[in-house]
Design a protein around this motif. Structure first.
Motif, mmCIF file in Angstrom:
data_model
loop_
_atom_site.group_PDB
_atom_site.id
_atom_site.type_symbol
_atom_site.label_atom_id
_atom_site.label_comp_id
_atom_site.label_asym_id
_atom_site.label_seq_id
_atom_site.Cartn_x
_atom_site.Cartn_y
_atom_site.Cartn_z
ATOM 1 N N GLU A 27 -4.897 6.346 45.477
ATOM 2 C CA GLU A 27 -5.417 7.197 46.551
ATOM 3 C C GLU A 27 -4.567 8.446 46.744
ATOM 4 O O GLU A 27 -3.421 8.510 46.309
ATOM 5 N N LEU A 89 -18.354 7.245 48.388
ATOM 6 C CA LEU A 89 -17.448 6.757 47.351
ATOM 7 C C LEU A 89 -18.129 5.637 46.579
ATOM 8 O O LEU A 89 -18.823 4.812 47.163
ATOM 9 N N ALA A 125 -8.344 9.192 50.413
ATOM 10 C CA ALA A 125 -9.509 9.068 49.537
ATOM 11 C C ALA A 125 -9.058 8.620 48.157
ATOM 12 O O ALA A 125 -7.948 8.966 47.726
ATOM 13 N N ASP A 129 -12.472 10.014 43.049
ATOM 14 C CA ASP A 129 -13.714 10.485 43.651
ATOM 15 C C ASP A 129 -13.628 11.912 44.171
ATOM 16 O O ASP A 129 -14.622 12.436 44.686
#
Length: 340
Positions: A27, A89, A125, A129
């Motif tokens: 992430e 996502l 996030a 993605d």
């Protein structure tokens, strides 16, 4: 960090302190530059549509920002990178993901629904993605690419299958509908925009609409569309989510044509089944955007083929987010963004 917290339906968002998230393996931590104000959030706020993560949570699914930290195993993102966060996502391994339909991933996660969103100073996030935004696209205005432009792009390109020379009708010139107008125009279609507000019809013309129709000024919209197109639109788009306008859009499509439902409603819609069968009509839904379509869309925006900055009509600080939603309820402007 500061965040606008969704505590319960039919109540304003509460500005308060929220733990700053830390990026886990794979992430990144993103310092939010801006997050678009979307009708989807109004469904949670005003219409009783439940979020998958129970409140309290942070809404907001249309964001861009800069990388402020990276988790273990992230090699392709660095602090300071300018990134766009897609609204949805994907897992990458379900049947839909593996057959090129990641936008309807069986295990999808949506910011501001399944997980905390971007009406906050920071959000995490999955690095895989996110998409790099070139310097030519401003971060604040570029945030709307995440949904307000990507959703119309998918609807036009993949679900409507619009080609150069097609005649297209678009019902609803809000944030989504207006971008359907400009994306379909960019694909070479001749577009008719339909809306009750003259100022929005004028904006639609500025974004490429060949003709406009105000339903309050004509006897029947479908008759006008058939006159303008010589028999009906090849593709119709409904971007409101109203049973009446869905039926009206369907009536504007020629025999053998296609209608794309982009607006959301949980109500039943009466359509003539005999016409669908006998005239070989197509009715398709459209949700979000596939990850593979973001890079070409970003390139089109960077090249100026799709306008971005011009679509952002209002900018609000995070402290005024409830005023931004009041404006959205009133149908004012095209797209507002909140700037933490």
């Amino acid at each position: 960090m500061k965040a606008a917290i969704f505590e319960k339906p039919n109540a304003p968002l509460v500005l308060g302190d929220w733990p700053t998230p830390s990026p886990g393996p794979g992430e990144i931590l993103v310092k939010v530059a801006a997050c678009g104000v979307c009708h989807t959030d109004l469904h949670y706020l005003d219409h009783g549509v439940p979020t998958f993560k129970k409140p309290p949570l942070i809404l907001g699914h249309e964001a861009a920002g800069t990388v402020a930290g990276v988790g273990q195993g992230v090699n392709d993102r660095r602090e300071g990178d300018r990134v766009l966060l897609p609204a949805i996502l994907t897992c990458g391994h379900c049947v839909n993901c593996r057959t090129g339909r990641e936008n309807i991933c069986a295990n999808m996660k949506m910011f501001g629904n399944d997980i905390d969103g971007a009406y906050a100073e920071y959000v995490t996030a999955p690095a895989k993605d996110t998409f790099i935004l070139p310097d030519s696209i401003p971060l604040i205005e570029g945030s709307i690419i995440a949904d307000a432009i990507s959703t119309p792009y998918h609807a036009v390109k993949n679900r409507g299958r619009v080609r150069g020379g097609d005649k297209v009708v678009v019902f609803g010139c809000g944030g989504i509908g207006m971008n359907i107008v400009q994306v379909a125009t960019a694909f070479g279609a001749s577009v008719i925009a339909v809306d009750l507000k003259e100022e929005k019809l004028q904006t639609a013309k500025a974004l490429g609409a060949a003709a406009t129709i105000n339903p309050s000024r004509v006897e029947r919209v479908d008759k006008e569309v058939r006159k303008l197109t010589g028999g009906g639109a090849d593709v119709g788009f409904e971007a409101i989510g109203n049973p009446n306008t869905i039926a009206a859009a369907f009536a504007c499509v020629r025999n053998g044509g296609r209608m794309v439902m982009v607006g959301y409603t949980n109500q039943d819609v009466p359509l003539n089944a005999g016409r669908i069968m006998y005239r070989e009509m197509e009715i398709v839904g459209s949700l979000g955007c596939r990850p593979v379509d973001y890079p070409p869309l970003i390139e089109m925006a960077a090249a100026g083929r799709i306008k971005v900055t011009e679509l952002v009509s209002h900018r609000f600080p995070l402290e005024e987010i409830n005023a931004a939603f009041d404006q959205l309820r009133q149908g004012v402007g095209l797209r507002s963004v909140v700037i933490p």
